[in-house]
Design a protein around this motif. Structure first.
Motif, PDB file in Angstrom:
ATOM      1  N   ASN A 132       0.810  -1.217   0.000  1.00  0.00           N
ATOM      2  CA  ASN A 132       0.000   0.000   0.000  1.00  0.00           C
ATOM      3  C   ASN A 132       0.841   1.264   0.000  1.00  0.00           C
ATOM      4  O   ASN A 132       0.489   2.262  -0.636  1.00  0.00           O
ATOM      5  CB  ASN A 132      -0.926   0.001   1.226  1.00  0.00           C
ATOM      6  CG  ASN A 132      -1.952  -1.112   1.154  1.00  0.00           C
ATOM      7  OD1 ASN A 132      -2.177  -1.675   0.088  1.00  0.00           O
ATOM      8  ND2 ASN A 132      -2.559  -1.439   2.272  1.00  0.00           N
ATOM      9  N   ASN A 133       1.954   1.250   0.730  1.00  0.00           N
ATOM     10  CA  ASN A 133       2.768   2.463   0.832  1.00  0.00           C
ATOM     11  C   ASN A 133       3.686   2.662  -0.358  1.00  0.00           C
ATOM     12  O   ASN A 133       4.488   3.587  -0.370  1.00  0.00           O
ATOM     13  CB  ASN A 133       3.594   2.443   2.123  1.00  0.00           C
ATOM     14  CG  ASN A 133       4.516   1.238   2.199  1.00  0.00           C
ATOM     15  OD1 ASN A 133       4.435   0.339   1.373  1.00  0.00           O
ATOM     16  ND2 ASN A 133       5.394   1.211   3.183  1.00  0.00           N
ATOM     17  N   ASN A 175      -1.188   7.149  -5.294  1.00  0.00           N
ATOM     18  CA  ASN A 175      -2.594   7.422  -5.014  1.00  0.00           C
ATOM     19  C   ASN A 175      -3.117   8.359  -6.102  1.00  0.00           C
ATOM     20  O   ASN A 175      -2.953   9.580  -6.034  1.00  0.00           O
ATOM     21  CB  ASN A 175      -2.748   8.053  -3.632  1.00  0.00           C
ATOM     22  CG  ASN A 175      -4.186   8.019  -3.153  1.00  0.00           C
ATOM     23  OD1 ASN A 175      -5.117   8.079  -3.955  1.00  0.00           O
ATOM     24  ND2 ASN A 175      -4.386   7.927  -1.849  1.00  0.00           N
ATOM     25  N   SER A 186      -9.776   6.692   1.958  1.00  0.00           N
ATOM     26  CA  SER A 186      -8.633   6.145   2.696  1.00  0.00           C
ATOM     27  C   SER A 186      -9.059   5.577   4.046  1.00  0.00           C
ATOM     28  O   SER A 186      -8.579   4.513   4.460  1.00  0.00           O
ATOM     29  CB  SER A 186      -7.562   7.227   2.871  1.00  0.00           C
ATOM     30  OG  SER A 186      -8.083   8.312   3.602  1.00  0.00           O
ATOM     31  N   LYS A 187      -9.951   6.279   4.763  1.00  0.00           N
ATOM     32  CA  LYS A 187     -10.405   5.784   6.074  1.00  0.00           C
ATOM     33  C   LYS A 187     -11.190   4.490   5.915  1.00  0.00           C
ATOM     34  O   LYS A 187     -11.064   3.567   6.735  1.00  0.00           O
ATOM     35  CB  LYS A 187     -11.249   6.852   6.761  1.00  0.00           C
ATOM     36  CG  LYS A 187     -10.467   8.088   7.164  1.00  0.00           C
ATOM     37  CD  LYS A 187     -11.356   9.071   7.910  1.00  0.00           C
ATOM     38  CE  LYS A 187     -10.559  10.305   8.335  1.00  0.00           C
ATOM     39  NZ  LYS A 187     -11.410  11.279   9.061  1.00  0.00           N
ATOM     40  N   GLU A 188     -11.998   4.415   4.881  1.00  0.00           N
ATOM     41  CA  GLU A 188     -12.764   3.194   4.635  1.00  0.00           C
ATOM     42  C   GLU A 188     -11.843   2.013   4.323  1.00  0.00           C
ATOM     43  O   GLU A 188     -12.067   0.888   4.785  1.00  0.00           O
ATOM     44  CB  GLU A 188     -13.746   3.436   3.492  1.00  0.00           C
ATOM     45  CG  GLU A 188     -14.614   2.241   3.121  1.00  0.00           C
ATOM     46  CD  GLU A 188     -15.598   1.873   4.216  1.00  0.00           C
ATOM     47  OE1 GLU A 188     -16.140   0.761   4.172  1.00  0.00           O
ATOM     48  OE2 GLU A 188     -15.817   2.705   5.129  1.00  0.00           O
ATOM     49  N   ARG A 189     -10.788   2.269   3.542  1.00  0.00           N
ATOM     50  CA  ARG A 189      -9.819   1.204   3.259  1.00  0.00           C
ATOM     51  C   ARG A 189      -9.126   0.740   4.532  1.00  0.00           C
ATOM     52  O   ARG A 189      -8.936  -0.468   4.749  1.00  0.00           O
ATOM     53  CB  ARG A 189      -8.774   1.703   2.253  1.00  0.00           C
ATOM     54  CG  ARG A 189      -9.275   1.886   0.854  1.00  0.00           C
ATOM     55  CD  ARG A 189      -8.123   1.937  -0.138  1.00  0.00           C
ATOM     56  NE  ARG A 189      -7.159   2.971   0.187  1.00  0.00           N
ATOM     57  CZ  ARG A 189      -7.207   4.214  -0.256  1.00  0.00           C
ATOM     58  NH1 ARG A 189      -8.187   4.591  -1.069  1.00  0.00           N
ATOM     59  NH2 ARG A 189      -6.280   5.092   0.078  1.00  0.00           N
ATOM     60  N   HIS A 190      -8.729   1.689   5.378  1.00  0.00           N
ATOM     61  CA  HIS A 190      -8.053   1.329   6.636  1.00  0.00           C
ATOM     62  C   HIS A 190      -8.979   0.525   7.541  1.00  0.00           C
ATOM     63  O   HIS A 190      -8.569  -0.484   8.146  1.00  0.00           O
ATOM     64  CB  HIS A 190      -7.590   2.604   7.346  1.00  0.00           C
ATOM     65  CG  HIS A 190      -6.865   2.338   8.625  1.00  0.00           C
ATOM     66  ND1 HIS A 190      -5.576   1.840   8.674  1.00  0.00           N
ATOM     67  CD2 HIS A 190      -7.250   2.496   9.928  1.00  0.00           C
ATOM     68  CE1 HIS A 190      -5.193   1.705   9.922  1.00  0.00           C
ATOM     69  NE2 HIS A 190      -6.196   2.097  10.717  1.00  0.00           N
ATOM     70  N   ARG A 191     -10.254   0.928   7.627  1.00  0.00           N
ATOM     71  CA  ARG A 191     -11.209   0.205   8.476  1.00  0.00           C
ATOM     72  C   ARG A 191     -11.448  -1.209   7.956  1.00  0.00           C
ATOM     73  O   ARG A 191     -11.445  -2.184   8.730  1.00  0.00           O
ATOM     74  CB  ARG A 191     -12.526   0.980   8.523  1.00  0.00           C
ATOM     75  CG  ARG A 191     -13.558   0.395   9.470  1.00  0.00           C
ATOM     76  CD  ARG A 191     -14.852   1.181   9.394  1.00  0.00           C
ATOM     77  NE  ARG A 191     -15.475   1.039   8.086  1.00  0.00           N
ATOM     78  CZ  ARG A 191     -16.255  -0.004   7.743  1.00  0.00           C
ATOM     79  NH1 ARG A 191     -16.474  -0.997   8.604  1.00  0.00           N
ATOM     80  NH2 ARG A 191     -16.785  -0.069   6.547  1.00  0.00           N
ATOM     81  N   ARG A 250      -9.463  -3.014   6.120  1.00  0.00           N
ATOM     82  CA  ARG A 250      -8.251  -3.819   6.278  1.00  0.00           C
ATOM     83  C   ARG A 250      -8.116  -4.334   7.714  1.00  0.00           C
ATOM     84  O   ARG A 250      -7.792  -5.508   7.923  1.00  0.00           O
ATOM     85  CB  ARG A 250      -7.030  -2.992   5.885  1.00  0.00           C
ATOM     86  CG  ARG A 250      -5.711  -3.737   6.060  1.00  0.00           C
ATOM     87  CD  ARG A 250      -4.538  -2.919   5.564  1.00  0.00           C
ATOM     88  NE  ARG A 250      -3.272  -3.565   5.855  1.00  0.00           N
ATOM     89  CZ  ARG A 250      -2.750  -4.549   5.138  1.00  0.00           C
ATOM     90  NH1 ARG A 250      -3.400  -5.013   4.096  1.00  0.00           N
ATOM     91  NH2 ARG A 250      -1.594  -5.084   5.462  1.00  0.00           N
ATOM     92  N   GLN A 251      -8.382  -3.479   8.701  1.00  0.00           N
ATOM     93  CA  GLN A 251      -8.291  -3.905  10.099  1.00  0.00           C
ATOM     94  C   GLN A 251      -9.333  -4.971  10.419  1.00  0.00           C
ATOM     95  O   GLN A 251      -9.039  -5.964  11.102  1.00  0.00           O
ATOM     96  CB  GLN A 251      -8.471  -2.687  11.022  1.00  0.00           C
ATOM     97  CG  GLN A 251      -7.368  -1.642  10.900  1.00  0.00           C
ATOM     98  CD  GLN A 251      -6.006  -2.202  11.238  1.00  0.00           C
ATOM     99  OE1 GLN A 251      -5.845  -3.042  12.125  1.00  0.00           O
ATOM    100  NE2 GLN A 251      -4.989  -1.755  10.491  1.00  0.00           N
ATOM    101  N   TRP A 255      -9.513   1.707  -4.133  1.00  0.00           N
ATOM    102  CA  TRP A 255      -8.319   2.377  -4.650  1.00  0.00           C
ATOM    103  C   TRP A 255      -8.602   3.024  -6.005  1.00  0.00           C
ATOM    104  O   TRP A 255      -8.313   4.205  -6.212  1.00  0.00           O
ATOM    105  CB  TRP A 255      -7.167   1.370  -4.796  1.00  0.00           C
ATOM    106  CG  TRP A 255      -6.364   1.184  -3.547  1.00  0.00           C
ATOM    107  CD1 TRP A 255      -6.479   0.179  -2.633  1.00  0.00           C
ATOM    108  CD2 TRP A 255      -5.299   2.016  -3.082  1.00  0.00           C
ATOM    109  NE1 TRP A 255      -5.562   0.329  -1.621  1.00  0.00           N
ATOM    110  CE2 TRP A 255      -4.817   1.455  -1.874  1.00  0.00           C
ATOM    111  CE3 TRP A 255      -4.707   3.189  -3.557  1.00  0.00           C
ATOM    112  CZ2 TRP A 255      -3.774   2.018  -1.141  1.00  0.00           C
ATOM    113  CZ3 TRP A 255      -3.668   3.746  -2.835  1.00  0.00           C
ATOM    114  CH2 TRP A 255      -3.210   3.176  -1.638  1.00  0.00           C
TER     115      TRP A 255
END
Length: 815
Positions: free
Chosen positions: A557-558, A562, A679-684, A686-687, A738
């Protein structure tokens, strides 16, 4: 105190007296029994927990002993092999030696096996040693040379000679009555694009042409692609006409199906059966599939992979042909009669005169300094000597004569273009009776009195009929240098591909691959493989999108760009339908039938409008059309595929004027960095996904512990996870977050209105600048006319990996 000769022995229960001497015979017999028992235990596999190679002392063990018995001592190998044969694992055999694998018979079998997945060209072995090879369109095609070749290829096209193998292009032979062919072939092409296949300039058979083909009565929609064609010269008035069509392998089958519909053709190999049944039963062993219509007497034959096609581009193409191709001089009647096709073909009086006339014309034609001096698309038939007989001892650059004498070619005549190569029987005879290089060299060694000189055997080698087709190159000095890209296309029978290729290489031609083919497209300003509305263009776009998509999401991801923050809606594909629908205010389904504008009259009017020589208000542009343009950067900057073309603002022109006065080369405008709302939705997600996977693993661990307690002493393993579907669904969700498959908007994806895309870009050595091929919408061009009231017309371009906008000049690409 005990005596020194007395000793206490606990096993004997007291003191004993040691003997003063040992019986060696008795001692050795006892030790011999112990050694035999030890060897017997080593050799026996019963009641033994270790393998033979594990029973050896540590200093004798080797890692390779487990799979290579020759690593063990010779006396233990039989036991080792017996142990491994009981386990059911086959012994690994030694790979055959290279000497065995390189035997001619074994090598041929290996080559035949490797050609099952992809067809090899006749020059494949030569290319595979010097080029990077790629699998495309069902063929193994050379991509680019292993050495640096970008600048060398351009020098070859501008000053020397570039050689390309285009034998993967398929040939279709169409035979029938001239009136029927003229009537039906007009339905798949249009005279608005240019001269059609039935134009008077081509029907005589003295010129070859290129034409855009479409589905039946569908112009300007549903374009199949561009083909090269040539008509067989007509010798008698009663003879049926024959035309050859050379098509790219991507749309070759589509063109065959379209022609079968056009003439209502059926499979000639299965008469009396239905068309569908004939197609299913057609065996792959048929070398030349044939379709015919007995009612109108039209026949179609697929000559794919039966002809070789080479392209020579550059000012020295004439010199290479003059040095490599010598017109065949037949033997005198009193000499021994050769046993090949030419002896029978020349018996006809008309063929005898034809050969003499072609030899005279070819000799005069090759005295011209460059191929650009010829009439565009002219055809020359040559019956050449065996190409392997006319090679220099070492590689030599063929040059034009130092003193150029004025040459005036006679007018083109059908007899000059009429070649024996049109006859299938002659093509088969030439291919089947070709002498192998081994036999040729062997007879040379036996008969040649002076090494390198001609011998009697070479005079009896069969000649090879070929066809030369002139490529005119650039015809507009305002667009590209006159004559750039001119050269020859050579058509030869199968079997002689490698012989001709090596002869051209020895005379100084520069070999090139598919990558250099795209380079030539940029330098000449002609799009070949990425035209949006053609089958080949759609295939190339899908292939590039798939590869770029996989490469993008294979990164962590990093390490991903983007594109949402860069305001790029579609970085890997040009969404033409979405772009046209937004500019025309229509649904995307209506815009899916877009097409590239090829009408020469309208393109010329646009060209005059850009030069301010035509009234813009009277310009009538069709709906859903894309206009082909050629761009060059005004100053610095680089571009890539799928870069966006945008409309400038008035303040961009003022900013550019100020920068020019100050000598500033910074971008005219920089796109502001946007926030990524997903981005927040992707992070949520993924967790949650990782937490759920951990929960599933904990369940499997608890199940393992329960089974261990139920079966103590038994080895229990954790069950394999069944998460394939779960992981694929998670990947699809993350990819959509993405890069959405359907962007919300394309026209207003950034601060400047997008009205086009770039399909191909590179640094152009002929322009000394970054150049690109692109397409813009008609409505967007009309708006650009309103913005650029004064001065020249310019557009803003931006790469998909950058936020910098820069100005670029552009021209309309005319055919």
């Amino acid at each position: 105190m005990e005596s020194a000769t007395m000793q206490y022995d606990a096993a004997a229960g007291g003191t004993v007296k040691l003997p003063g001497e040992i019986d060696s015979l008795q001692f050795n017999n006892e030790r011999l029994l112990e050694i035999k028992a030890m060897l017997r235990s080593l050799a026996s596999t019963e009641n033994q927990t270790k393998l033979m190679h594990q029973s050896l002392p540590l200093h004798m063990r080797r890692r390779a002993m487990s799979y290579n018995p020759k690593r063990l001592p010779r006396k233990f190998r039989y036991t080792h092999i017996a142990q491994y044969s009981k386990s059911g694992l086959p012994e690994k055999k030694k790979r055959p030696s290279r000497k065995y694998r390189r035997k001619a018979s074994n090598l041929l079998k290996e080559y035949e096996r490797r050609q099952k997945s992809n067809i090899w060209l006749e020059t494949h072995i030569w290319h595979a040693k010097r080029f990077h090879m790629t699998s495309k369109w069902g063929y193994k095609i050379p991509l680019t040379a292993t050495s640096k070749s970008y600048r060398a290829s351009y020098r070859a096209t501008s000053k020397h000679c570039l050689l390309q193998d285009l034998s993967y292009y398929g040939c279709i032979e169409l035979t029938g009555d001239e009136s029927i062919l003229r009537q039906e072939l007009q339905r798949i092409c249009s005279d608005k694009v240019g001269l059609t296949m039935v134009a008077k300039a081509y029907m005589s058979g003295v010129r070859a042409g290129q034409v855009w083909l479409f589905q039946i009565d569908q112009y300007p929609l549903h374009c199949l692609g561009q083909i090269k064609f040539l008509w067989k010269p007509q010798t008698t008035t009663q003879e049926k006409r024959t035309v050859w069509l050379f098509a790219h392998p991507v749309f070759y089958n589509s063109l065959v199906n379209e022609l079968k519909k056009l003439f209502a053709l059926k499979n000639a190999h299965y008469k009396g059966e239905s068309m569908e049944g004939a197609e299913i039963k057609a065996p792959s062993s048929i070398r030349i599939p044939t379709y015919e219509n007995l009612d109108i007497e039209v026949r179609l034959r697929e000559l794919k992979d039966t002809l070789n096609c080479f392209r020579l581009t550059g000012p020295l193409a004439n010199s290479v042909l003059r040095a490599a191709i010598k017109h065949y001089i037949p033997l005198e009647p009193e000499q021994s009669k050769p046993k090949h096709w030419f002896a029978d073909w020349r018996q006809c009086t008309s063929n005898h005169e034809l050969h003499s006339k072609q030899a005279l014309f070819y000799g005069q034609a090759m005295q011209l300094p460059s191929s650009s001096n010829f009439s565009p698309g002219c055809i020359i038939s040559v019956t050449m000597e065996e190409p392997r007989l006319n090679r220099p001892k070492r590689r030599t650059k063929a040059l034009p004569p130092l003193v150029l004498e004025p040459v005036t070619l006679p007018p083109l005549d059908p007899s000059v273009a009429n070649s024996p190569l049109w006859e299938q029987s002659i093509r088969d005879s030439v291919t089947n009776n070709m002498v192998t290089t081994h036999v040729l060299n062997q007879k040379r060694n036996e008969q040649a009195l002076v090494p390198g000189e001609r011998c009697a055997f070479e005079r009896s080698c069969q000649p090879v009929p070929i066809i030369l087709i002139q490529n005119p190159g650039s015809q507009d000095s305002d667009f590209k240098r006159l004559g750039y890209g001119a050269g020859w296309d050579l058509i030869a029978p199968s079997g002689y591909g490698l012989a001709l290729w090596q002869t051209f290489i020895m005379w100084g031609a520069k070999p090139a691959g598919l990558k250099e083919f795209d380079l030539l497209a940029i330098e000449s300003g002609r799009d070949i493989s990425r035209i949006p509305d053609t089958i080949l263009g759609k295939f190339s776009a899908d292939d590039e999108h798939t590869n770029s998509w996989k490469k993008y999401f294979s990164r962590p991801n990093n390490r991903r760009i983007n594109y949402t923050k860069l305001s790029i809606a579609s970085p890997f594909r040009c969404p033409w339908s979405k772009l046209i629908s937004e500019w025309n205010d229509c649904s995307e389904d209506d815009a899916s039938s877009f097409f590239v504008l090829r009408d020469q009259e309208i393109l010329n009017k646009i060209h005059l409008c850009l030069n301010r020589k035509f009234n813009v208000q009277s310009l009538q542009l069709p709906k859903n059309c894309l206009i082909p343009i050629f761009l060059t950067m005004k100053a610095r900057g680089s571009l890539d595929s799928n870069s966006i073309i945008c409309l400038p603002d008035r303040k961009d022109f003022r900013q550019n004027k100020t920068q020019n006065q100050l000598g500033d080369s910074t971008p005219v405008y920089t796109e502001p960095l946007r926030k990524d709302p997903r981005s927040k939705e992707r992070h949520r997600l993924r967790q949650m996904h990782l937490r759920f996977l951990k929960t599933l693993r904990n369940r499997r661990v608890r199940a393992k512990k329960i089974q261990q307690r139920a079966h103590p002493g038994k080895l229990i393993r954790i069950s394999r996870p069944q998460n394939d579907k779960l992981i694929s669904e998670q990947l699809t969700k993350m990819q959509e977050l993405w890069l959405p498959a359907e962007p919300e908007t394309v026209r207003n994806q950034c601060s400047r209105e997008c009205f086009g895309y770039i399909t191909q870009s590179s640094f152009s050595l002929s322009e000394a600048n970054v150049a690109a091929l692109g397409y813009i919408t008609g409505r967007g061009l009309r708006k650009l006319f309103k913005i650029c009231i004064k001065g020249t017309f310019k557009v803003l371009v931006r790469s998909t990996k950058s936020r910098s906008y820069r100005f670029a000049n552009f021209k309309v690409r005319l055919e």
